[in-house]
Write an enzyme that holds these catalytic residues in place. Structure first.
Site, PDB file in Angstrom:
ATOM      1  N   LYS A 186      81.517 -39.600  -0.272  1.00 11.53           N
ATOM      2  CA  LYS A 186      82.543 -39.086  -1.178  1.00 11.53           C
ATOM      3  C   LYS A 186      82.015 -37.834  -1.875  1.00 11.53           C
ATOM      4  O   LYS A 186      81.292 -37.913  -2.867  1.00 11.53           O
ATOM      5  CB  LYS A 186      82.980 -40.114  -2.223  1.00 11.53           C
ATOM      6  CG  LYS A 186      84.339 -39.710  -2.846  1.00 11.53           C
ATOM      7  CD  LYS A 186      84.566 -40.284  -4.201  1.00 11.53           C
ATOM      8  CE  LYS A 186      83.970 -39.459  -5.305  1.00 11.53           C
ATOM      9  NZ  LYS A 186      84.578 -38.110  -5.456  1.00 11.53           N
ATOM     10  N   GLU A 261      70.752 -39.649  -9.702  1.00 11.04           N
ATOM     11  CA  GLU A 261      70.130 -38.430 -10.233  1.00 11.04           C
ATOM     12  C   GLU A 261      71.157 -37.815 -11.158  1.00 11.04           C
ATOM     13  O   GLU A 261      72.233 -37.406 -10.716  1.00 11.04           O
ATOM     14  CB  GLU A 261      69.736 -37.482  -9.100  1.00 11.04           C
ATOM     15  CG  GLU A 261      68.753 -36.387  -9.547  1.00 11.04           C
ATOM     16  CD  GLU A 261      69.415 -35.067  -9.842  1.00 11.04           C
ATOM     17  OE1 GLU A 261      69.983 -34.924 -10.946  1.00 11.04           O
ATOM     18  OE2 GLU A 261      69.362 -34.183  -8.976  1.00 11.04           O
ATOM     19  N   CYS A 300      71.140 -28.509 -11.465  1.00  8.47           N
ATOM     20  CA  CYS A 300      70.625 -29.619 -12.273  1.00  8.47           C
ATOM     21  C   CYS A 300      69.204 -29.362 -12.756  1.00  8.47           C
ATOM     22  O   CYS A 300      68.800 -29.855 -13.812  1.00  8.47           O
ATOM     23  CB  CYS A 300      70.687 -30.927 -11.474  1.00  8.47           C
ATOM     24  SG  CYS A 300      69.756 -30.909  -9.930  1.00  8.47           S
ATOM     25  N   GLU A 401      73.098 -31.136 -21.447  1.00  5.22           N
ATOM     26  CA  GLU A 401      73.097 -30.334 -20.222  1.00  5.22           C
ATOM     27  C   GLU A 401      74.387 -29.516 -20.173  1.00  5.22           C
ATOM     28  O   GLU A 401      75.470 -30.057 -19.971  1.00  5.22           O
ATOM     29  CB  GLU A 401      72.993 -31.233 -18.991  1.00  5.22           C
ATOM     30  CG  GLU A 401      72.897 -30.446 -17.691  1.00  5.22           C
ATOM     31  CD  GLU A 401      72.812 -31.349 -16.478  1.00  5.22           C
ATOM     32  OE1 GLU A 401      72.087 -31.003 -15.529  1.00  5.22           O
ATOM     33  OE2 GLU A 401      73.483 -32.406 -16.467  1.00  5.22           O
TER      34      GLU A 401
END
Length: 508
Positions: A186, A261, A300, A401
């Site tokens: 997905k 992650e 990331c 983030e």
């Protein structure tokens, strides 16, 4: 040439769900428009799966694993299959890179590098598959043959992010195929196009029906059907912290193994001795700049926290800001562009909110903080490279983030303070250290609680080395030998070649 003029056929990827070796539409006919972030145009329409489609895809993967011929395929045959996929990736490199650029907004040059990296991942696991051996255990009894074997874990659900769609999902597919698993993919509903194109290559390479199944759709719609499903043996997710927590909770109901992650807030620590001469200074500025502003900060492992020694901070920050002002922003298919847009207007709105919050919290806005004023970029999701100086960990802009082109600057006086700041984060994905003192560098990389630490470099990786984070950056590892172990179960086989009675309870 603009991105929209690249000749991409918006109907070429439909039907776009792939289940049991067949391309098909959604069971309810639903579709989604895929938007080019460079100009807001629709570049493709894809089928949008329903929960029923997801349940069927998992059921197909389950029956294929349990009852199909895939488990009897030898490691050598699986290795050959991975190498065929790698060959096809290189054959279609330019087209895959173009699709990736249309979908994500990143520059075509970045996308080409991504396809090379994807290829290297498949080559690595093609080699690893054939060298992994059983482990023999000497139990000091000649009649006992004791060994540990590694078997495929089973049915895997793989959920990938929107920033590196094909690269991130390849980190999951390649080791899973090498191990002998079946899977349901997905990709992000925002950027599914390269994964659809890649699945066509998987089909061409000869992967048996039912081994690789592909869905498109939002996690909010498909999530429970995939993550609360007791027919799923393993879930691999790369994405945001909130979604990762939800998946972990959902998977706990069936004690399903999960690897996640979840991003990072990554420090790039620069000591004064690393910038002692003009060349070292320029090189460090360049690496800090690249570490945070590549792909408009949508990475990331981006070095979004510059932690700089006070004695050189003013000069260094000013130099980074001057370089950042010269970054050429534009459509990814324009060869002159050095970075492209954010992935969507929604993402730009999030970045604007972070900037407003940083100003309210008292950080000093050095440059950027807004979209470009170039009329030719008006329809795209562009945002200027942004730097905030005099930041601290009490600020949300330092803690969260941002996933955009924002660099925050914190200052230190001592090595101990630099290490404290580098570890003062809820995340722990990656970090960088720049120093000319080898002993100090070794102390720092040993002391930093991050899954990857670069010393006098930043942002590079290899398929042969593990990737993953400490703390809230997640658990489990991708890439390297451990990346394949995630898709395997270790089984201990104890073989008594000369069986006798146990004799524990005596005889009657």
């Amino acid at each position: 040439m603009t991105d929209s003029d690249a000749g991409f056929d918006p109907t070429s990827l439909r039907p776009s769900l792939f289940v049991d070796g067949q391309w098909q539409g959604s069971s309810d006919g639903g579709t989604r428009d895929i938007v080019n972030p460079a100009d807001g145009s629709t570049v493709a329409v894809v089928d949008e799966a329903t929960p029923d489609d997801a349940l069927r895809a998992v059921a197909v993967a389950r029956s294929t694993f349990d009852d199909g011929p895939w488990r009897s395929v030898t490691v050598g045959e699986r290795s050959d299959l991975l190498n065929r996929i790698a060959d096809l990736l290189q054959r279609d490199k330019a087209e895959l890179a173009r699709i990736e650029t249309l979908d994500t907004g990143k520059t075509f040059g970045e996308s080409e590098i991504d396809i090379d990296d994807v290829t290297s991942v498949f080559r690595f696991y093609a080699d690893l598959a054939v060298v992994q051996a059983d482990r023999l255990i000497d139990v000091d009894r000649p009649e006992i043959l004791s060994r540990v074997v590694h078997e495929p874990i089973g049915v895997c659900v793989m959920i990938a992010p929107w920033n590196y769609p094909l690269l991130q999902i390849s980190w999951k597919i390649a080791p899973a195929l090498a191990a002998g698993c079946t899977m349901v993919l997905k990709p992000s509903e925002v950027t599914p196009l390269s994964t659809i194109a890649f699945t066509k290559l998987v089909e061409e390479a000869g992967v048996p029906a039912g081994v690789v199944n592909l869905l498109q759709g939002s996690g909010a719609v498909l999530g429970d059907a995939l993550t609360r499903n007791r027919d799923v043996d393993f879930i691999s997710f790369t994405g945001g912290l909130a979604t990762g927590r939800h998946i972990l909770a959902a998977a706990a109901e069936n004690v399903t193994k999960v690897a996640v992650e979840l991003g990072g807030k990554n420090p790039h620590i620069v000591f004064a001795d690393a910038v002692a001469d003009d060349q070292a200074f320029a090189d460090s500025v360049d690496n800090v700049l690249t570490g945070v502003f590549l792909h408009s900060g949508q990475v990331c492992s981006a070095g979004t926290r510059l932690i700089i020694e006070e004695s050189v901070a003013d000069r260094f920050v000013a130099a980074v800001a001057e370089r950042a002002k010269t970054i050429v922003i534009g459509p990814g298919m324009d060869p002159a562009s050095e970075t492209g847009p954010l992935v969507s207007q929604a993402q730009r709105e999030k970045i604007e909110a972070f900037v407003a919050g940083g100003i309210d919290e008292g950080a000093t806005l050095v440059i950027g903080g807004t979209k470009p004023n170039d009329p030719s970029l008006e329809k795209g999701s562009y945002f200027l490279p942004t730097i905030f100086d005099h930041c601290n960990r009490s600020m949300n802009i330092v803690q969260e983030e941002t996933f955009g082109p924002i660099l925050t600057v914190e200052r230190f006086d001592t090595e101990a303070e630099a290490l404290l700041l580098g570890n003062d984060t809820n995340y722990g994905l990656a970090a960088g250290v720049r120093t000319s003192d080898a002993a100090r560098g070794e102390r720092m990389v040993r002391g930093l609680r991050h899954g990857t630490v670069w010393l006098n470099d930043f942002g590079v990786y290899t398929a042969a080395a593990e990737w993953g984070g400490f703390k809230q950056s997640g658990n489990g590892r991708e890439l390297g030998p451990s990346g394949m172990s995630e898709y395997q179960e270790a089984k201990h086989i104890w073989h008594n070649t000369s069986p006798t009675a146990a004799g524990w309870f005596g005889t009657r």
